[in-house]
Design an enzyme around this catalytic site. Structure first.
Site, PDB file in Angstrom:
ATOM      1  N   LYS A  15     -26.764  11.764  13.444  1.00 26.85           N
ATOM      2  CA  LYS A  15     -27.437  13.012  13.821  1.00 26.85           C
ATOM      3  C   LYS A  15     -26.628  14.245  13.406  1.00 26.85           C
ATOM      4  O   LYS A  15     -27.181  15.213  12.875  1.00 26.85           O
ATOM      5  CB  LYS A  15     -27.674  13.019  15.342  1.00 26.85           C
ATOM      6  CG  LYS A  15     -28.442  14.219  15.836  1.00 26.85           C
ATOM      7  CD  LYS A  15     -28.956  13.986  17.238  1.00 26.85           C
ATOM      8  CE  LYS A  15     -27.830  13.983  18.253  1.00 26.85           C
ATOM      9  NZ  LYS A  15     -27.967  15.052  19.245  1.00 26.85           N
ATOM     10  N   ARG A  91     -32.007  18.197  27.272  1.00 26.53           N
ATOM     11  CA  ARG A  91     -31.632  16.792  27.477  1.00 26.53           C
ATOM     12  C   ARG A  91     -32.551  16.110  28.477  1.00 26.53           C
ATOM     13  O   ARG A  91     -32.522  14.889  28.610  1.00 26.53           O
ATOM     14  CB  ARG A  91     -30.190  16.708  28.000  1.00 26.53           C
ATOM     15  CG  ARG A  91     -29.157  17.001  26.930  1.00 26.53           C
ATOM     16  CD  ARG A  91     -27.904  16.165  27.141  1.00 26.53           C
ATOM     17  NE  ARG A  91     -27.057  16.183  25.962  1.00 26.53           N
ATOM     18  CZ  ARG A  91     -25.983  16.972  25.824  1.00 26.53           C
ATOM     19  NH1 ARG A  91     -25.644  17.775  26.796  1.00 26.53           N
ATOM     20  NH2 ARG A  91     -25.277  16.921  24.732  1.00 26.53           N
ATOM     21  N   ARG A 130     -14.329   1.255  14.154  1.00 28.65           N
ATOM     22  CA  ARG A 130     -13.059   1.981  14.072  1.00 28.65           C
ATOM     23  C   ARG A 130     -11.881   1.090  14.478  1.00 28.65           C
ATOM     24  O   ARG A 130     -11.978   0.301  15.418  1.00 28.65           O
ATOM     25  CB  ARG A 130     -13.119   3.213  14.977  1.00 28.65           C
ATOM     26  CG  ARG A 130     -11.948   4.139  14.780  1.00 28.65           C
ATOM     27  CD  ARG A 130     -12.239   5.509  15.303  1.00 28.65           C
ATOM     28  NE  ARG A 130     -12.579   5.463  16.731  1.00 28.65           N
ATOM     29  CZ  ARG A 130     -12.614   6.549  17.499  1.00 28.65           C
ATOM     30  NH1 ARG A 130     -12.358   7.730  16.984  1.00 28.65           N
ATOM     31  NH2 ARG A 130     -12.935   6.453  18.760  1.00 28.65           N
ATOM     32  N   ARG A 165      -9.886   0.274  20.000  1.00 25.32           N
ATOM     33  CA  ARG A 165      -9.818   0.927  21.313  1.00 25.32           C
ATOM     34  C   ARG A 165     -10.963   0.424  22.191  1.00 25.32           C
ATOM     35  O   ARG A 165     -12.030   0.114  21.680  1.00 25.32           O
ATOM     36  CB  ARG A 165      -9.981   2.442  21.151  1.00 25.32           C
ATOM     37  CG  ARG A 165      -8.760   3.130  20.628  1.00 25.32           C
ATOM     38  CD  ARG A 165      -8.889   4.633  20.873  1.00 25.32           C
ATOM     39  NE  ARG A 165      -7.794   5.337  20.215  1.00 25.32           N
ATOM     40  CZ  ARG A 165      -7.951   6.352  19.365  1.00 25.32           C
ATOM     41  NH1 ARG A 165      -9.154   6.799  19.089  1.00 25.32           N
ATOM     42  NH2 ARG A 165      -6.907   6.923  18.818  1.00 25.32           N
ATOM     43  N   ARG A 176     -23.449   2.818  25.795  1.00 22.89           N
ATOM     44  CA  ARG A 176     -23.806   4.157  25.290  1.00 22.89           C
ATOM     45  C   ARG A 176     -25.245   4.187  24.795  1.00 22.89           C
ATOM     46  O   ARG A 176     -25.973   5.166  25.018  1.00 22.89           O
ATOM     47  CB  ARG A 176     -22.867   4.568  24.144  1.00 22.89           C
ATOM     48  CG  ARG A 176     -21.481   4.959  24.611  1.00 22.89           C
ATOM     49  CD  ARG A 176     -20.578   5.279  23.439  1.00 22.89           C
ATOM     50  NE  ARG A 176     -20.987   6.485  22.725  1.00 22.89           N
ATOM     51  CZ  ARG A 176     -20.536   6.824  21.518  1.00 22.89           C
ATOM     52  NH1 ARG A 176     -19.676   6.044  20.889  1.00 22.89           N
ATOM     53  NH2 ARG A 176     -20.929   7.931  20.941  1.00 22.89           N
TER      54      ARG A 176
END
Ligand SMILES: [Zn+2]
Length: 219
Positions: A15, A91, A130, A165, A176
């Site tokens: 996005k 939102r 990552r 992580r 999420r």
């Protein structure tokens, strides 16, 4: 009367990148509510002082405060001539109602709400790709999809082990995406009903290719 755009999209769908490409090409101004809050605090405006106070007390910033800030920004001359991509607002559906009122008051119009859709497996792959160097003094960051180390699991810079992580774990990614779905579903219904929603599919291709899909969707 200027065109106001809102982009909705899950984490990992690109996005931010698509928004940057859109603003760069069209001249539409990127307005992020996070940045507006920081600007108001830096200026020590009335709203800025209120926000600082709320943050200091650990309280949430109310919809009214955010709406007042967005309204001030959308009334400014640059937006009136170039339009804006509104980031971070609305939102929720009460905020969507507020936006509709703000647009009427500031003589703007909602051009489109773009829903960026993406395959769930692709999103999870991106959100978990990552790897960071376990040597804190080094701190190098790699990506197993886009920026692989020369040797799997080993830091190019210092030779230490690369680790994932917990923020980048699969369970965090799934959580999420779940939060995004729950938060966004009412907005999707809202803007489908109002006739503003347009959809595009974000695929695992170069950003420019996805940008072409965006242009087709908004055309
Ligand atoms: Zn390292």
């Amino acid at each position: 009367m200027a065109d106001i755009y809102v982009f909705l999209g899950p984490p990992g769908a690109g996005k931010g990148t698509l928004g940057d490409l859109f603003c760069a090409e069209t001249g539409v101004i990127h307005v992020s509510t996070g940045q507006l809050l920081r600007d108001e605090m830096a200026k020590q405006s009335e709203i800025g002082k209120q926000v600082k106070d709320l943050i200091a007390k650990g309280e949430l910033i109310s919809d009214d405060v955010v709406a007042a800030m967005v309204s001030n920004r959308l009334a400014q001359k640059d937006i009136q001539s170039k339009g804006c991509l509104l980031d971070g607002f609305p939102r929720t559906t009460p905020q969507a109602d507020m936006l509709s009122r703000i647009l009427a008051e500031t003589n703007n119009r909602l051009a489109a709400v773009l829903l960026i859709e993406a395959d769930r497996d692709m999103l999870i792959s991106r959100l978990t790709s990552r790897r960071v160097c376990s040597n804190q003094a080094c701190g190098a960051i790699f990506n197993v999809n886009t920026q692989r180390p020369a040797k799997d699991g080993v830091c190019d810079r210092c030779g230490s082990k690369l680790v994932q992580r917990s923020d980048d774990s699969e369970s965090t990614a799934i959580e999420r995406l779940h939060v995004y779905d729950a938060q966004t579903a009412p907005l999707i219904a809202y803007y489908t009903a109002s006739g503003h929603l347009v959809r595009m599919q974000s695929r695992d291709v170069a950003p420019n290719e996805n940008y072409q899909a965006l242009k087709t969707a908004l055309a």
